[in-house]
Design an enzyme around this catalytic site. Structure first.
Site, PDB file in Angstrom:
ATOM      1  N   THR A  12      38.899  53.262  86.251  1.00 29.02           N
ATOM      2  CA  THR A  12      39.652  54.155  86.924  1.00 29.02           C
ATOM      3  C   THR A  12      40.783  54.546  86.168  1.00 29.02           C
ATOM      4  OG1 THR A  12      38.701  53.357  89.095  1.00 29.02           O
ATOM      5  CG2 THR A  12      40.261  55.109  89.293  1.00 29.02           C
ATOM      6  N   GLU A  40      32.950  53.141  88.008  1.00 24.49           N
ATOM      7  CA  GLU A  40      32.292  52.199  89.010  1.00 24.49           C
ATOM      8  C   GLU A  40      32.624  52.277  90.420  1.00 24.49           C
ATOM      9  OE1 GLU A  40      33.817  49.771  90.558  1.00 24.49           O
ATOM     10  OE2 GLU A  40      35.612  49.702  89.701  1.00 24.49           O
ATOM     11  N   PHE A  41      31.780  51.960  91.391  1.00 24.15           N
ATOM     12  CA  PHE A  41      31.972  52.067  92.482  1.00 24.15           C
ATOM     13  C   PHE A  41      31.649  50.725  93.211  1.00 24.15           C
ATOM     14  CE2 PHE A  41      30.833  56.276  91.368  1.00 24.15           C
ATOM     15  CZ  PHE A  41      31.951  57.199  91.810  1.00 24.15           C
ATOM     16  N   LEU A  42      31.990  49.575  92.929  1.00 17.92           N
ATOM     17  CA  LEU A  42      31.823  48.252  93.343  1.00 17.92           C
ATOM     18  C   LEU A  42      32.720  47.907  94.126  1.00 17.92           C
ATOM     19  CD1 LEU A  42      31.113  46.683  89.643  1.00 17.92           C
ATOM     20  CD2 LEU A  42      29.460  47.985  91.136  1.00 17.92           C
ATOM     21  N   GLU A  44      34.805  44.839  96.344  1.00 22.65           N
ATOM     22  CA  GLU A  44      35.064  43.347  96.152  1.00 22.65           C
ATOM     23  C   GLU A  44      34.256  42.393  96.814  1.00 22.65           C
ATOM     24  OE1 GLU A  44      39.084  41.548  95.398  1.00 22.65           O
ATOM     25  OE2 GLU A  44      39.761  43.494  94.997  1.00 22.65           O
ATOM     26  N   CYS A 152      42.554  48.971  94.886  1.00 21.02           N
ATOM     27  CA  CYS A 152      41.950  50.285  94.665  1.00 21.02           C
ATOM     28  C   CYS A 152      42.732  51.310  95.328  1.00 21.02           C
ATOM     29  CB  CYS A 152      40.590  50.304  94.748  1.00 21.02           C
ATOM     30  SG  CYS A 152      39.778  49.208  93.536  1.00 21.02           S
ATOM     31  N   LYS A 155      46.455  52.196  95.433  1.00 20.94           N
ATOM     32  CA  LYS A 155      46.798  52.548  93.926  1.00 20.94           C
ATOM     33  C   LYS A 155      46.306  53.842  93.692  1.00 20.94           C
ATOM     34  CE  LYS A 155      44.178  50.719  91.172  1.00 20.94           C
ATOM     35  NZ  LYS A 155      43.220  52.081  90.528  1.00 20.94           N
ATOM     36  N   ARG A 220      46.289  41.571  96.641  1.00 18.64           N
ATOM     37  CA  ARG A 220      47.260  42.315  96.579  1.00 18.64           C
ATOM     38  C   ARG A 220      47.348  43.535  97.530  1.00 18.64           C
ATOM     39  NH1 ARG A 220      43.999  43.722  90.917  1.00 18.64           N
ATOM     40  NH2 ARG A 220      42.357  42.761  92.077  1.00 18.64           N
TER      41      ARG A 220
END
Length: 329
Positions: A12, A40-42, A44, A152, A155, A220
């Protein structure tokens, strides 16, 4: 670089990065190199499954050759008619940010509505069902809680807002999404302070859930850390448990916290329990044993894991998100 090399950016990255890499490679190699964007659209905790069974694959390319190469590469993973979406590199870069920003918006929206439900006497679970069956809305990411965290969403919302400002667009909605989320991370603290009438010094609080979401040890921007910081400042003793994230938390807080191997371990002598993460292990506990171990049977549930009547029947004082508090009969 080999003559037929295609450089694929998966990360990203700010919009325009593809173009900068494209130009830099041309400067370094003396020829035009294909640079594609393939965000990517993974999720966690589900990355392998998401890679093998994607909802869609997005590629940003400049040439037919790059499109054909990536189409061939992804063909084995798109056998159930999931789309390969071909667009410009700039659109592909934006797609990742916009997707995460919209999901973040849904979370902040339902959290703000949950806070409104509490004030007006509504039940956010009923309201959520009432809107979710509208096919235009759906249920995904409309679960109230203590805010989003992770690497993600926070941020990317801020990054997209920054990008907007750089090109002269005021990101009013994005700023609001971020502000609502930061405020929501304090919602359990406010409930705890109100219940104990501000007298928190010396209270022992148990905390279930430290990671920002289940099935990961990632802390995080986790809401649990916001709660921990403020409760420590107010003189509370904290006993914490998480199935995966305790090592990461211990690296930050050391012996300032008590760490329990099992969920029930941290309840001994607790004046209250605060739940931050919806781990499966927390969904069907032994309520009678919990009540026996706690000094005061008080639960602050930041994920709405339990039914109100169940908590009343087991004699708990129970605070959740977007619902009226429960007090023992």
């Amino acid at each position: 670089l080999p003559a037929e090399a295609i450089v694929v950016i998966k990360s990203t990255v700010p919009v325009g990065t593809n173009t900068k890499v494209h130009e830099r490679l041309r400067e370094l190699t003396g020829r035009v190199c294909d640079v594609a964007s393939n965000p990517e659209f993974l999720k966690e905790g589900a990355a392998i499954n998401d890679f093998q069974y994607p909802d869609r694959v997005v590629i940003g390319v400049r040439t037919r050759e790059a499109e054909e190469a990536l189409s061939e590469l992804y063909a084995p993973f798109l056998r159930t008619d999931k789309p390969l979406l071909v667009m410009s590199p700039e659109s592909a870069e934006l797609t990742k940010y916009v997707a995460n920003a919209l999901l973040s918006t849904k979370i902040s929206f339902i959290n703000e509505m949950a806070n409104l439900c509490e004030r007006l006497g509504g039940d956010i679970n009923d309201v959520r069902r009432g809107i979710g069956h509208d096919r235009r809305i759906g249920f995904a990411f409309l679960f109230p809680g203590v805010g989003y965290g992770g690497s993600c969403f926070p941020k990317d919302v801020r990054a997209l807002a920054h990008l907007a400002r750089e090109v002269g667009v005021e990101p009013l909605l994005l700023d609001a999404v971020d502000e609502v989320n930061n405020r929501q991370k304090h919602v359990l603290l406010h409930k705890i302070e109100a219940h104990f009438q501000g007298h928190l010094a010396g209270k022992q609080i148990a905390i279930w859930g430290l990671s920002f979401k289940p099935r990961t040890d990632d802390i995080r921007e986790a809401p649990a850390l916001t709660l921990i910081d403020h409760l420590l400042q107010r003189g509370c003793r904290l006993a914490v448990h998480d199935p995966e994230a305790m090592r990461n938390v211990q690296a930050i807080y050391g012996d300032r916290l008590i760490y329990g191997t099992l969920p029930l371990d941290v309840l001994e002598g607790a004046d209250a329990l605060a739940i931050n993460t919806e781990w499966g292990e927390f969904r069907n506990p032994d309520f009678d044993e919990m009540r026996r171990r706690m000094r005061q049977p008080v639960i602050f549930d930041g994920r709405n894991l339990y039914e109100l009547e169940t908590m009343r029947a087991h004699g708990f004082t129970y605070y959740s998100i977007g619902r009226a508090p429960v007090f023992p009969a």
